[in-house]
Design a protein around this motif. Structure first.
Motif, PDB file in Angstrom:
ATOM      1  N   GLY A  18      47.832  33.838  43.148  1.00  0.00           N
ATOM      2  CA  GLY A  18      47.441  35.180  43.557  1.00  0.00           C
ATOM      3  C   GLY A  18      46.463  34.830  44.515  1.00  0.00           C
ATOM      4  O   GLY A  18      45.794  35.807  45.147  1.00  0.00           O
ATOM      5  N   ARG A  19      46.100  33.561  44.893  1.00  0.00           N
ATOM      6  CA  ARG A  19      45.315  33.297  46.080  1.00  0.00           C
ATOM      7  C   ARG A  19      46.064  32.993  47.328  1.00  0.00           C
ATOM      8  O   ARG A  19      45.642  33.057  48.424  1.00  0.00           O
ATOM      9  CB  ARG A  19      44.240  32.364  46.015  1.00  0.00           C
ATOM     10  N   PRO A  89      40.156  39.289  41.074  1.00  0.00           N
ATOM     11  CA  PRO A  89      41.852  39.367  41.529  1.00  0.00           C
ATOM     12  C   PRO A  89      42.170  40.437  42.397  1.00  0.00           C
ATOM     13  O   PRO A  89      41.592  41.360  42.124  1.00  0.00           O
ATOM     14  CB  PRO A  89      42.610  39.105  40.059  1.00  0.00           C
ATOM     15  N   ASP A  90      43.040  40.141  43.097  1.00  0.00           N
ATOM     16  CA  ASP A  90      43.566  41.344  43.948  1.00  0.00           C
ATOM     17  C   ASP A  90      44.587  41.990  43.550  1.00  0.00           C
ATOM     18  O   ASP A  90      45.131  42.734  44.235  1.00  0.00           O
ATOM     19  CB  ASP A  90      43.999  40.517  45.283  1.00  0.00           C
ATOM     20  N   HIS A  91      45.080  41.780  42.399  1.00  0.00           N
ATOM     21  CA  HIS A  91      46.227  42.398  41.830  1.00  0.00           C
ATOM     22  C   HIS A  91      45.791  42.875  40.464  1.00  0.00           C
ATOM     23  O   HIS A  91      44.962  42.720  39.783  1.00  0.00           O
ATOM     24  CB  HIS A  91      47.371  41.118  41.293  1.00  0.00           C
ATOM     25  N   ARG A 132      53.220  42.611  38.559  1.00  0.00           N
ATOM     26  CA  ARG A 132      52.208  42.637  39.328  1.00  0.00           C
ATOM     27  C   ARG A 132      52.120  43.506  40.292  1.00  0.00           C
ATOM     28  O   ARG A 132      53.070  43.468  41.262  1.00  0.00           O
ATOM     29  CB  ARG A 132      52.009  41.077  39.646  1.00  0.00           C
ATOM     30  N   GLU A 179      54.418  30.765  35.876  1.00  0.00           N
ATOM     31  CA  GLU A 179      53.231  30.173  35.662  1.00  0.00           C
ATOM     32  C   GLU A 179      53.263  29.446  34.258  1.00  0.00           C
ATOM     33  O   GLU A 179      53.528  30.095  33.309  1.00  0.00           O
ATOM     34  CB  GLU A 179      52.058  31.287  35.604  1.00  0.00           C
ATOM     35  N   TYR A 190      43.011  35.569  36.858  1.00  0.00           N
ATOM     36  CA  TYR A 190      44.313  35.893  37.318  1.00  0.00           C
ATOM     37  C   TYR A 190      45.129  36.017  36.001  1.00  0.00           C
ATOM     38  O   TYR A 190      45.977  36.853  35.786  1.00  0.00           O
ATOM     39  CB  TYR A 190      44.879  35.286  38.437  1.00  0.00           C
ATOM     40  N   HIS A 191      45.354  34.706  35.485  1.00  0.00           N
ATOM     41  CA  HIS A 191      46.016  34.544  34.419  1.00  0.00           C
ATOM     42  C   HIS A 191      45.720  35.352  33.082  1.00  0.00           C
ATOM     43  O   HIS A 191      46.551  35.818  32.311  1.00  0.00           O
ATOM     44  CB  HIS A 191      46.250  33.006  33.830  1.00  0.00           C
TER      45      HIS A 191
END
Length: 214
Positions: A18-19, A89-91, A132, A179, A190-191
């Protein structure tokens, strides 16, 4: 390639989900699965610098264990930006992708493939999936949706990641998101968000340490 370096690199790449852009992250994981840590030691620090991706203190330790002994440029490692906390998180995640029926049917095909591939593997537990989306879309909505696989495994994490990425690419995922979570891994935001919005695809006949999501 030492076991400690491989394990540290796998965890670092997990934490960068995610990064680091998907198109780069899956290739880094593929290289790790192939034992190409010397190549990663040159490319990963440059990517962190180019993308302006910072690391937390424990991530710097993972970077050092993974790459310093593989020929990484110490000056590059020390130039990576330091973070004091992770950004949000961006998602966002959802258990289903209601916008695309054909993609969901591919998900059923993927579940069958994974169940056949992983049945009876003593080191593998649950395989879950989520969809996502970016919080702020930048392109056509359908192109920005990604299926993310979340897998528990007791060992062989890097190799399993590479294997499952190849399965995802076989069913049409150009930049697979896989993942593989080791036992005891403390999920980052994120997770955690991905797990909370995931559904079970399959579970090995021999679950090594119970369910991923209670």
């Amino acid at each position: 390639m030492g076991e400690a370096a491989e394990s540290a690199c796998h965890e670092l790449l997990l934490r960068l989900a995610g990064r680091v852009p998907d198109r780069q992250l899956w290739r880094f994981r593929d290289w790790l699965a192939a034992g190409a840590l010397p190549e990663l030691s040159h490319v990963l620090p440059l990517t962190l610098l180019r993308e302006r991706i910072g690391l937390l203190d424990d991530e710097f330790r993972l970077l050092d264990v993974a790459l310093r002994g593989q020929g990484a440029d110490v000056a590059l490692l020390s130039s990576v930006r330091e973070l004091y906390e992770l950004p949000e998180p961006d998602h966002t995640f959802s258990a289903h992708d209601p916008d695309n029926v054909s993609r969901n049917s591919l998900g059923d095909q993927l579940a069958v493939l994974l169940a056949a591939l992983l049945r009876g593997r003593r080191s593998v537990g649950e395989v879950r999936a989520t969809w996502r989306r970016p919080r702020q879309p930048t392109g056509p909505a359908g192109l920005e949706v990604r299926r993310v696989l979340l897998v528990t495994a007791a060992d062989g994490h890097a190799a399993l990641t590479g294997e499952l990425q190849r399965v995802q690419r076989a069913v049409g995922e150009a930049d697979p998101c896989v993942e593989v979570l080791p036992k005891g891994y403390a999920p980052l935001p994120y997770h955690r968000a991905a797990l909370a919005a995931s559904e079970l695809l399959c579970v090995s006949d021999e679950d090594p340490y119970g369910q991923l999501v209670g």
